[in-house]
Write an enzyme that holds these catalytic residues in place. Structure first.
Site, PDB file in Angstrom:
ATOM      1  CG  ASP A 143      -8.577  -3.728  -4.465  1.00 27.88           C
ATOM      2  OD1 ASP A 143      -7.921  -3.170  -3.575  1.00 27.88           O
ATOM      3  OD2 ASP A 143      -9.489  -4.528  -4.238  1.00 27.88           O
ATOM      4  NE  ARG A 202     -10.428   7.055  -3.562  1.00 24.58           N
ATOM      5  CZ  ARG A 202     -11.705   7.313  -3.412  1.00 24.58           C
ATOM      6  NH1 ARG A 202     -12.327   8.098  -4.256  1.00 24.58           N
ATOM      7  NH2 ARG A 202     -12.374   6.788  -2.405  1.00 24.58           N
ATOM      8  NE  ARG A 226      -4.148  -1.575   0.000  1.00 20.25           N
ATOM      9  CZ  ARG A 226      -5.305  -1.534   0.661  1.00 20.25           C
ATOM     10  NH1 ARG A 226      -5.568  -0.552   1.454  1.00 20.25           N
ATOM     11  NH2 ARG A 226      -6.174  -2.488   0.502  1.00 20.25           N
ATOM     12  NE  ARG A 240      -7.324   4.841   2.057  1.00 20.62           N
ATOM     13  CZ  ARG A 240      -8.006   3.911   2.676  1.00 20.62           C
ATOM     14  NH1 ARG A 240      -9.278   4.096   2.937  1.00 20.62           N
ATOM     15  NH2 ARG A 240      -7.433   2.788   3.066  1.00 20.62           N
ATOM     16  CE1 TYR A 276     -12.733  -8.179   1.269  1.00 21.08           C
ATOM     17  CE2 TYR A 276     -10.837  -9.536   0.716  1.00 21.08           C
ATOM     18  CZ  TYR A 276     -11.391  -8.455   1.382  1.00 21.08           C
ATOM     19  OH  TYR A 276     -10.600  -7.667   2.166  1.00 21.08           O
TER      20      TYR A 276
HETATM   21  O1  CP3 Z   1       0.018  -1.781  -2.450  1.00 19.15           O
HETATM   22  C1  CP3 Z   1      -0.249  -0.876  -3.257  1.00 19.15           C
HETATM   23  O2  CP3 Z   1       0.017   0.318  -3.064  1.00 19.15           O
HETATM   24  C2  CP3 Z   1      -0.887  -1.276  -4.571  1.00 19.15           C
HETATM   25  C3  CP3 Z   1      -2.310  -1.209  -4.639  1.00 19.15           C
HETATM   26  C4  CP3 Z   1      -3.171  -2.132  -3.797  1.00 19.15           C
HETATM   27  C5  CP3 Z   1      -4.450  -1.738  -3.325  1.00 19.15           C
HETATM   28  N1  CP3 Z   1      -5.052  -2.823  -2.759  1.00 19.15           N
HETATM   29  C6  CP3 Z   1      -5.033  -0.400  -3.484  1.00 19.15           C
HETATM   30  C7  CP3 Z   1      -6.200   0.004  -2.694  1.00 19.15           C
HETATM   31  C8  CP3 Z   1      -2.974  -3.467  -3.402  1.00 19.15           C
HETATM   32  C9  CP3 Z   1      -1.771  -4.356  -3.583  1.00 19.15           C
HETATM   33  C10 CP3 Z   1      -4.186  -3.883  -2.768  1.00 19.15           C
HETATM   34  C11 CP3 Z   1      -4.397  -5.247  -2.266  1.00 19.15           C
HETATM   35  C12 CP3 Z   1      -5.611  -5.539  -1.498  1.00 19.15           C
HETATM   36  N2  CP3 Z   1      -6.881  -5.067  -1.687  1.00 19.15           N
HETATM   37  C13 CP3 Z   1      -5.668  -6.473  -0.454  1.00 19.15           C
HETATM   38  C14 CP3 Z   1      -4.503  -7.303   0.036  1.00 19.15           C
HETATM   39  C15 CP3 Z   1      -3.637  -6.508   0.929  1.00 19.15           C
HETATM   40  C16 CP3 Z   1      -4.220  -6.329   2.286  1.00 19.15           C
HETATM   41  O3  CP3 Z   1      -4.462  -5.163   2.658  1.00 19.15           O
HETATM   42  O4  CP3 Z   1      -4.397  -7.330   2.964  1.00 19.15           O
HETATM   43  C17 CP3 Z   1      -6.991  -6.501   0.030  1.00 19.15           C
HETATM   44  C18 CP3 Z   1      -7.514  -7.353   1.173  1.00 19.15           C
HETATM   45  C19 CP3 Z   1      -7.744  -5.621  -0.768  1.00 19.15           C
HETATM   46  C20 CP3 Z   1      -9.203  -5.355  -0.674  1.00 19.15           C
HETATM   47  C21 CP3 Z   1      -9.503  -3.951  -0.365  1.00 19.15           C
HETATM   48  N3  CP3 Z   1      -9.315  -2.899  -1.229  1.00 19.15           N
HETATM   49  C22 CP3 Z   1     -10.059  -3.443   0.837  1.00 19.15           C
HETATM   50  C23 CP3 Z   1     -10.416  -4.272   2.041  1.00 19.15           C
HETATM   51  C24 CP3 Z   1     -10.204  -2.063   0.662  1.00 19.15           C
HETATM   52  C25 CP3 Z   1     -10.875  -1.106   1.608  1.00 19.15           C
HETATM   53  C26 CP3 Z   1     -10.084  -0.871   2.815  1.00 19.15           C
HETATM   54  C27 CP3 Z   1      -8.977   0.110   2.554  1.00 19.15           C
HETATM   55  O5  CP3 Z   1      -7.850  -0.176   2.961  1.00 19.15           O
HETATM   56  O6  CP3 Z   1      -9.289   1.141   1.957  1.00 19.15           O
HETATM   57  C28 CP3 Z   1      -9.675  -1.732  -0.620  1.00 19.15           C
HETATM   58  C29 CP3 Z   1      -9.568  -0.395  -1.211  1.00 19.15           C
HETATM   59  C30 CP3 Z   1      -8.212   0.036  -1.683  1.00 19.15           C
HETATM   60  N4  CP3 Z   1      -7.311  -0.744  -2.362  1.00 19.15           N
HETATM   61  C31 CP3 Z   1      -7.660   1.349  -1.565  1.00 19.15           C
HETATM   62  C32 CP3 Z   1      -6.411   1.329  -2.204  1.00 19.15           C
HETATM   63  C33 CP3 Z   1      -5.472   2.489  -2.398  1.00 19.15           C
HETATM   64  C34 CP3 Z   1      -8.350   2.553  -0.925  1.00 19.15           C
HETATM   65  C35 CP3 Z   1      -9.370   3.051  -1.858  1.00 19.15           C
HETATM   66  C36 CP3 Z   1      -9.652   4.518  -1.661  1.00 19.15           C
HETATM   67  O7  CP3 Z   1      -8.911   5.324  -2.216  1.00 19.15           O
HETATM   68  O8  CP3 Z   1     -10.647   4.821  -1.005  1.00 19.15           O
END
Ligand code: CP3
Length: 344
Positions: A75, A39, A26, A30, A152
């Protein structure tokens, strides 16, 4: 082109490097103003589906933080849409997956897809990111692992106890196995498409598999994760990541991967001992530590580097993703500390 001797790729092969390479899960997100500004204008899904913007988000942290690898901005849940499932990111509840998986028939309704046709924007983001990185650091692709994706689909979103998922496993193992077979095939195909498009390593996120007992992991997950990894294009390093799996590490390793990602709930040296020194390890600073002052961050970096003991094959990372409240300067301080304190 990124040379194969780049410190990140060398560490993946457990070769000696001039310093310990570091990147953060990540790292594009954000906590960064550049991301929040984008965003404000686009939804998360819009950003994922706009390769020009997604590539920009992929590359920005490399410039801003000085990390040794870029991770594709996308994602793990994107793969669910072409399987015929509606996906939504809500502000309050996180991801919402509008699916109903209870029976074998529900599983059989999931569609097969060709990644080039169904997720062309991800592959275009790979190409654009590689071009923008211009060989500076390698690009990591990724996918959710079959268990985490299944959770999921079954729970409809994030979950605390994974009760629906476990209920399906216990009450309808045939449907579960059918689901895991489909997901395993889809994930391998998707990762291989990312590899063809140019990613130089891949990470499989099994973020939530730590909710299972070791025996359930072995019976209901390991064979499918193993099949997923075994079907990947050879020669590309595979990072197998999970959290809360201190009690499962031997099985996680047995499922495959050249690098095992571990979280902070286990000591790095003890984890490495368990998985064996014939694989590389990634981790494992608590993401919350980045909320501390830079001096404290430095102490904690020192501790983890000491546990790695200068052994080739350590990639520094957090134990899970960067928290949105993290000050960017603290991340920069962490990256600098890793480079400086591991320099050899
Ligand atoms: O790592 C990086 O910077 C690359 C991008 C990336 C995102 N999600 C962007 C994202 C990666 C590698 C992921 C993987 C991901 N997504 C996982 C595995 C990693 C982990 O955290 O365990 C999971 C479980 C998800 C599913 C997911 N996507 C959730 C649960 C959420 C909401 C919670 C949260 O952290 O916001 C997302 C949204 C998400 N994925 C955002 C980002 C930047 C936030 C979205 C926003 O801008 O509102």
């Amino acid at each position: 082109m990124t040379g194969p001797n780049h410190p990140f790729l060398a560490a993946c092969r457990r070769e000696k490097t001039p310093y310990t390479p570091v990147w953060l899960m990540r790292q594009a997100g954000r906590y960064m103003k550049e991301y929040r500004d984008l965003r404000a204008k686009f939804s998360f899904l819009e950003l994922c589906k706009r390769p020009d913007l997604a590539a920009e988000i992929t590359v920005t942290p490399v410039e801003r933080l000085g990390v040794d690898a870029a991770i594709l901005f996308a994602d793990i849940l994107l793969i669910l849409e072409p399987m015929g499932v509606e996906l939504e990111y809500s502000k309050e509840d996180g991801p919402l997956i509008h699916s109903e998986i209870v029976t074998r028939t529900d599983v059989e309704k999931l569609l097969e897809f060709d990644p080039e046709e169904a997720l062309p924007f991800v592959l275009e983001t790979v190409r654009k990111s590689r071009a923008a990185l211009n060989g500076k650091v390698p690009l990591i692709g990724f996918s959710g692992a079959p268990f985490t994706l299944a959770s999921y689909l079954i729970e409809g979103g994030s979950s605390r106890n994974y009760l629906r998922t476990k209920t399906l496993i216990y009450s309808n193992p045939g449907a579960w196995r059918g689901l895991m077979e489909r997901l395993s095939a889809a994930v391998s195909k998707y990762l291989n498409a990312q590899i063809s498009a140019g990613v130089e390593a891949v990470q499989l996120f099994d973020s939530w598999v730590g909710c299972l007992s070791p025996d359930d992991y072995q019976r209901y997950v390991l064979p499918y994760t193993r099949a997923t990894i075994a079907a990947l294009t050879s020669g590309i390093p595979v990072i197998h990541f999970s959290t809360g799996t201190a009690g499962l590490l031997k099985s996680i390793r047995a499922a495959g991967g050249d690098i095992i990602g571990v979280d902070w709930r286990v000591r790095l040296d003890e984890a490495w001992q368990q998985i064996g020194h014939d694989v590389a390890i990634q981790g494992n600073l608590d993401p919350a530590a980045l909320l501390a002052a830079p001096k404290e961050i430095r102490n904690r970096v020192t501790e983890i580097l000491q546990r790695a003991g200068g052994r080739p094959g350590h990639i520094f990372n957090l134990g899970h993703g960067v928290l949105p409240e993290t000050p960017v300067e603290h991340v920069v301080a962490m990256v600098e500390a890793v480079h400086e304190l591991s320099s050899r």
